[in-house]
Design an enzyme around this catalytic site. Sequence first.
Site, PDB file in Angstrom:
ATOM      1  N   GLY A 101       0.815  -1.204   0.000  1.00  0.00           N
ATOM      2  CA  GLY A 101       0.000   0.000   0.000  1.00  0.00           C
ATOM      3  C   GLY A 101       0.845   1.249   0.000  1.00  0.00           C
ATOM      4  O   GLY A 101       1.978   1.244   0.485  1.00  0.00           O
TER       5      GLY A 101
ATOM      6  N   GLU B 123      -2.458   3.864   5.685  1.00  0.00           N
ATOM      7  CA  GLU B 123      -2.265   4.687   4.491  1.00  0.00           C
ATOM      8  C   GLU B 123      -3.181   5.898   4.464  1.00  0.00           C
ATOM      9  O   GLU B 123      -2.792   6.980   4.027  1.00  0.00           O
ATOM     10  CB  GLU B 123      -2.443   3.841   3.228  1.00  0.00           C
ATOM     11  CG  GLU B 123      -1.468   2.689   3.089  1.00  0.00           C
ATOM     12  CD  GLU B 123      -0.005   3.116   3.114  1.00  0.00           C
ATOM     13  OE1 GLU B 123       0.292   4.311   2.915  1.00  0.00           O
ATOM     14  OE2 GLU B 123       0.843   2.243   3.344  1.00  0.00           O
TER      15      GLU B 123
ATOM     16  N   HIS C  19       5.195   8.408   9.691  1.00  0.00           N
ATOM     17  CA  HIS C  19       5.514   7.213  10.460  1.00  0.00           C
ATOM     18  C   HIS C  19       5.938   7.624  11.869  1.00  0.00           C
ATOM     19  O   HIS C  19       6.590   8.651  12.051  1.00  0.00           O
ATOM     20  CB  HIS C  19       6.634   6.430   9.791  1.00  0.00           C
ATOM     21  CG  HIS C  19       6.213   5.809   8.498  1.00  0.00           C
ATOM     22  ND1 HIS C  19       7.032   5.778   7.380  1.00  0.00           N
ATOM     23  CD2 HIS C  19       5.065   5.187   8.134  1.00  0.00           C
ATOM     24  CE1 HIS C  19       6.399   5.165   6.394  1.00  0.00           C
ATOM     25  NE2 HIS C  19       5.200   4.805   6.829  1.00  0.00           N
TER      26      HIS C  19
ATOM     27  N   TRP D 255       8.186   6.657  13.857  1.00  0.00           N
ATOM     28  CA  TRP D 255       9.613   6.784  14.141  1.00  0.00           C
ATOM     29  C   TRP D 255      10.262   7.894  13.311  1.00  0.00           C
ATOM     30  O   TRP D 255      11.478   8.086  13.356  1.00  0.00           O
ATOM     31  CB  TRP D 255      10.326   5.448  13.917  1.00  0.00           C
ATOM     32  CG  TRP D 255      10.385   4.986  12.499  1.00  0.00           C
ATOM     33  CD1 TRP D 255      11.436   5.125  11.632  1.00  0.00           C
ATOM     34  CD2 TRP D 255       9.366   4.320  11.755  1.00  0.00           C
ATOM     35  NE1 TRP D 255      11.131   4.600  10.402  1.00  0.00           N
ATOM     36  CE2 TRP D 255       9.860   4.085  10.458  1.00  0.00           C
ATOM     37  CE3 TRP D 255       8.066   3.883  12.060  1.00  0.00           C
ATOM     38  CZ2 TRP D 255       9.110   3.458   9.469  1.00  0.00           C
ATOM     39  CZ3 TRP D 255       7.323   3.257  11.078  1.00  0.00           C
ATOM     40  CH2 TRP D 255       7.834   3.044   9.805  1.00  0.00           C
TER      41      TRP D 255
ATOM     42  N   ASP E 233       8.201  12.544  14.267  1.00  0.00           N
ATOM     43  CA  ASP E 233       6.992  12.397  13.440  1.00  0.00           C
ATOM     44  C   ASP E 233       6.142  13.653  13.459  1.00  0.00           C
ATOM     45  O   ASP E 233       5.023  13.661  12.968  1.00  0.00           O
ATOM     46  CB  ASP E 233       6.178  11.187  13.895  1.00  0.00           C
ATOM     47  CG  ASP E 233       5.641  11.330  15.315  1.00  0.00           C
ATOM     48  OD1 ASP E 233       6.040  12.280  16.030  1.00  0.00           O
ATOM     49  OD2 ASP E 233       4.830  10.476  15.730  1.00  0.00           O
TER      50      ASP E 233
ATOM     51  N   VAL F 288       4.732  15.069  15.912  1.00  0.00           N
ATOM     52  CA  VAL F 288       3.620  14.956  16.862  1.00  0.00           C
ATOM     53  C   VAL F 288       4.209  14.984  18.270  1.00  0.00           C
ATOM     54  O   VAL F 288       5.169  14.264  18.557  1.00  0.00           O
ATOM     55  CB  VAL F 288       2.827  13.649  16.644  1.00  0.00           C
ATOM     56  CG1 VAL F 288       1.727  13.510  17.686  1.00  0.00           C
ATOM     57  CG2 VAL F 288       2.230  13.618  15.247  1.00  0.00           C
TER      58      VAL F 288
ATOM     59  N   THR G  65       3.587  11.448  20.908  1.00  0.00           N
ATOM     60  CA  THR G  65       4.020  10.097  20.599  1.00  0.00           C
ATOM     61  C   THR G  65       5.457   9.923  21.087  1.00  0.00           C
ATOM     62  O   THR G  65       6.281  10.813  20.905  1.00  0.00           O
ATOM     63  CB  THR G  65       3.952   9.809  19.089  1.00  0.00           C
ATOM     64  OG1 THR G  65       4.710  10.791  18.380  1.00  0.00           O
ATOM     65  CG2 THR G  65       2.511   9.815  18.606  1.00  0.00           C
TER      66      THR G  65
ATOM     67  N   ASP H 124      -1.529  -6.065  11.856  1.00  0.00           N
ATOM     68  CA  ASP H 124      -2.879  -5.532  12.043  1.00  0.00           C
ATOM     69  C   ASP H 124      -3.422  -5.804  13.441  1.00  0.00           C
ATOM     70  O   ASP H 124      -4.037  -4.945  14.066  1.00  0.00           O
ATOM     71  CB  ASP H 124      -3.831  -6.140  11.010  1.00  0.00           C
ATOM     72  CG  ASP H 124      -3.792  -5.419   9.670  1.00  0.00           C
ATOM     73  OD1 ASP H 124      -2.828  -4.660   9.431  1.00  0.00           O
ATOM     74  OD2 ASP H 124      -4.718  -5.622   8.857  1.00  0.00           O
TER      75      ASP H 124
END
Length: 329
Positions: free
Chosen positions: A200, A240, A249, A251, A259, A261, A264, A300
């Site tokens: 993906g 995705e 991502h 990391w 990332d 953010v 995190t 998943d």
Amino acid sequence: MKKIAHLLFIGALCLSACSKQDKSNTDQPSPDSNQEAPAGKVRRCATGEVLKQQLLDDPTLAQRMQNIEKLTEEVTRNRALFRLLPDGSIEIPVVVNILYRTTAQNVALSQVESQITALNQDFNGLNSQYNTLPPIFDAVKAAVGVHFRLKNVVRKSTTVTTWGTNDAMKKSSQGGINPTTPDSVLNIWVVGGISGGVIGYAQFPGGSPATDGVVIAYDCFGTNGTAAAPFALGRTATHEVGHWLNLRHIWGDANCGDDLVGDTPRHNTANYGCPAYPHRSTCTGTPIEMTMNFMDYTDDACMAMFTQGQKTRIDATFLPGGGRNGFAH
């Protein structure tokens, strides 16, 4: 808390394509990964060829992405800039474009619907793992408040055995299917195979409308039918679509990378499979890694959450200038 630096946006964007590697694959790991992927069927990042080529083809793309990143930083500093729709959510119509060579690749409507269900559960804190996450992450986990509605399914028979990552599946002139009104519809292309074992990839906000959307391999799409473990819970699409909504991502595509953010933890690199909790980073402060975040590379069954900071980045895309404003009307 991590400092958000808008000057990092191009480097962090360069790796949106995700791939799986079988035990027999002898390819070397991506130079952006600092850890060898384990043997077996796992997620693995492809090279940054998709975005890198787009940046080469369109000299104005980098500036558009930088403008989106500046807006995102403003929203991060001041959440009052963002106003939700009256019902508290964004609804995203979805067109699923299926390119099939075999009967199995022509995935059934029930499989398509299962993917929409999985997206709605994952983006709204409704999956079965969300309320059983480690308590350390309770304060930051987030129901994003984005909802997905299946608008249409478009099917096309093809003789193509394996698609590349050059977006040919998105162009009728190259045997694919043109996107449907990409300024207000999320287009997902489901294909029989992608070169290099890719399962993906996505296009970030700011890219060309002619190629906007997400591509998923048919055996990693949805939760029934041809969906195969360990990618049978629809989370390849969740990951995705996260990229499509401007998430990186976890990391930061670098050893102890950023990332963009703030809530995190720093990760050394991608995690694979289902790491035992707690899995500590060796980055500064040795934080417990958020291996269950949708933007890691775990299986998943071991993905379950976004964070409040990731929600803020997603929210910013729906503002004027954010790249996804057409979905906020």
